[in-house]
Write a protein that holds these residues in place. Sequence first.
Motif, PDB file in Angstrom:
ATOM      1  N   GLU A 169       0.855  -1.193   0.000  1.00  0.00           N
ATOM      2  CA  GLU A 169       0.000   0.000   0.000  1.00  0.00           C
ATOM      3  C   GLU A 169       0.894   1.248   0.000  1.00  0.00           C
ATOM      4  N   PRO A 170       0.332   2.409  -0.381  1.00  0.00           N
ATOM      5  CA  PRO A 170       1.135   3.639  -0.424  1.00  0.00           C
ATOM      6  C   PRO A 170       1.801   3.947   0.921  1.00  0.00           C
ATOM      7  N   ALA A 171       2.953   4.588   0.827  1.00  0.00           N
ATOM      8  CA  ALA A 171       3.677   5.019   2.024  1.00  0.00           C
ATOM      9  C   ALA A 171       2.932   6.144   2.722  1.00  0.00           C
ATOM     10  N   GLY A 172       3.302   6.379   3.964  1.00  0.00           N
ATOM     11  CA  GLY A 172       2.822   7.560   4.667  1.00  0.00           C
ATOM     12  C   GLY A 172       3.614   8.777   4.209  1.00  0.00           C
ATOM     13  N   GLU A 173       3.353   9.903   4.870  1.00  0.00           N
ATOM     14  CA  GLU A 173       4.084  11.119   4.536  1.00  0.00           C
ATOM     15  C   GLU A 173       5.576  10.927   4.756  1.00  0.00           C
ATOM     16  N   TYR A 174       6.385  11.523   3.932  1.00  0.00           N
ATOM     17  CA  TYR A 174       7.843  11.381   3.984  1.00  0.00           C
ATOM     18  C   TYR A 174       8.245   9.913   3.914  1.00  0.00           C
ATOM     19  N   GLU A 175       7.483   9.146   3.135  1.00  0.00           N
ATOM     20  CA  GLU A 175       7.802   7.735   2.898  1.00  0.00           C
ATOM     21  C   GLU A 175       7.807   6.889   4.167  1.00  0.00           C
ATOM     22  N   ALA A 176       7.017   7.274   5.131  1.00  0.00           N
ATOM     23  CA  ALA A 176       6.953   6.478   6.364  1.00  0.00           C
ATOM     24  C   ALA A 176       6.299   5.125   6.100  1.00  0.00           C
ATOM     25  N   ASN A 316      16.342   7.705   5.242  1.00  0.00           N
ATOM     26  CA  ASN A 316      15.827   7.747   6.607  1.00  0.00           C
ATOM     27  C   ASN A 316      14.312   7.534   6.543  1.00  0.00           C
ATOM     28  N   ILE A 317      13.827   6.422   7.079  1.00  0.00           N
ATOM     29  CA  ILE A 317      12.376   6.213   7.040  1.00  0.00           C
ATOM     30  C   ILE A 317      11.798   6.194   8.445  1.00  0.00           C
ATOM     31  N   GLY A 318      10.648   6.816   8.554  1.00  0.00           N
ATOM     32  CA  GLY A 318       9.936   6.841   9.824  1.00  0.00           C
ATOM     33  C   GLY A 318       8.769   5.871   9.791  1.00  0.00           C
ATOM     34  N   GLU A 319       7.963   5.937  10.834  1.00  0.00           N
ATOM     35  CA  GLU A 319       6.772   5.084  10.877  1.00  0.00           C
ATOM     36  C   GLU A 319       5.561   5.943  11.174  1.00  0.00           C
ATOM     37  N   LEU A 338       4.743  -5.350   7.838  1.00  0.00           N
ATOM     38  CA  LEU A 338       5.058  -3.943   7.569  1.00  0.00           C
ATOM     39  C   LEU A 338       4.213  -3.506   6.396  1.00  0.00           C
ATOM     40  N   ASP A 339       3.578  -2.373   6.539  1.00  0.00           N
ATOM     41  CA  ASP A 339       2.651  -1.890   5.521  1.00  0.00           C
ATOM     42  C   ASP A 339       3.164  -0.542   5.003  1.00  0.00           C
ATOM     43  N   GLY A 340       2.606  -0.119   3.875  1.00  0.00           N
ATOM     44  CA  GLY A 340       3.035   1.160   3.320  1.00  0.00           C
ATOM     45  C   GLY A 340       4.396   1.074   2.644  1.00  0.00           C
TER      46      GLY A 340
END
Length: 379
Positions: A169-176, A316-319, A338-340
Amino acid sequence: MDNWLEYFKQQTSQLLQQLETLVRYESPTNDKAAVDVLGAYLHTQLEAMGAKITLYPRDVVGDIRLAKWGDDTAAPILILCHIDTVWPVGTINTMPIKITEHQFFGPGALDMKAGIVITLAAIQALQEYNALSRPIWLLLTTDEEVSSHYSRAIIEELAQKAALVLVMEPAGEYEALKTMRKGHARYTIRTEGLAAHAGIAPESGINAIVESAHQILYLNNLNDLPKGISVSVTQIQAGVASNVIPPLSELVADVRFASMEHFNEIDRAIHDIIPTVLGAKISIEGGLLRPPMERDQRILNAFKQAKSIAEQMGMNIGETFTGGISDGNLTAPFAPTLDGLGPEGAGQHAAHEHVLIRSIPRRAALLTAILQNWQDATP
Ligand SMILES: [Zn+2]
């Protein structure tokens, strides 16, 4: 290969071309014929990539496919993609593909055809460099956008065998990455009263709407947003005429929660409802639809490992978490999920749906590196 990021950046135009192809195969969930055309196209691609494919025919929705690479010597990493979209056939004419300097617009591009493109590119790259180090399973479902009724049993069965589940599924903001999704429950509460003439004998009626009003305020009080619990009365139907005490009333409550513990609390509270209006009878139907993807220790550990793999590539990836559901809700009870993992973008299910182009090679690199380097947690 020691620089997947550079490798995929150089492939950006091919990746966009493949994305355009997939978007042009319009595939709304309720159009089996259209979804099967896309399924057949992907089948050919997967075969060419040397996958062993299992077909799960479906009558109402598109056929489901499981593609496998590698032997059975280790637990597989299971990748989930859905090939259906929310957009009816013909949307491509009113919402045409548009590629700007930074964005790729098109129906279903973000949710989740770009995720499919990335997955195929990652597996292909690993094959090219002989770097497929463990079994990879890719499940292509066809009904995610209508709650996965026809794929749920397959998803749950495969998750039980997987060491890790990755949802594209699509990532969150800033590729989280998405490490938590709320669970979903729904209840229908039906109230039976007694009809009476509102002018001649109102006292002999039992007003079902008044009873529902008590329930609505009770349900509204169950909200605990800081704890991640929402209880929303979303529909109500009642009344027969303006001069009749209403004999029936039916309301629907949508419930979201971050843990099963919270679900159990709310479920008990809802079943505890007793009528306030004398003589009213109530019946309660419904309950859990999807468990939450709980951010437990397994998921936290998986996130830390993915983050460190990303860091080795200078990313750098966040959650992040979301109240929306995905098939990750179904796998999380059985395997770390893990999603996104898909690219960043915006406008899911909206007219401005688009993918950020720079995110496509970055996500392809991340997925490839995860598949190549993943270490199972020692029990
Ligand atoms: Zn989706």
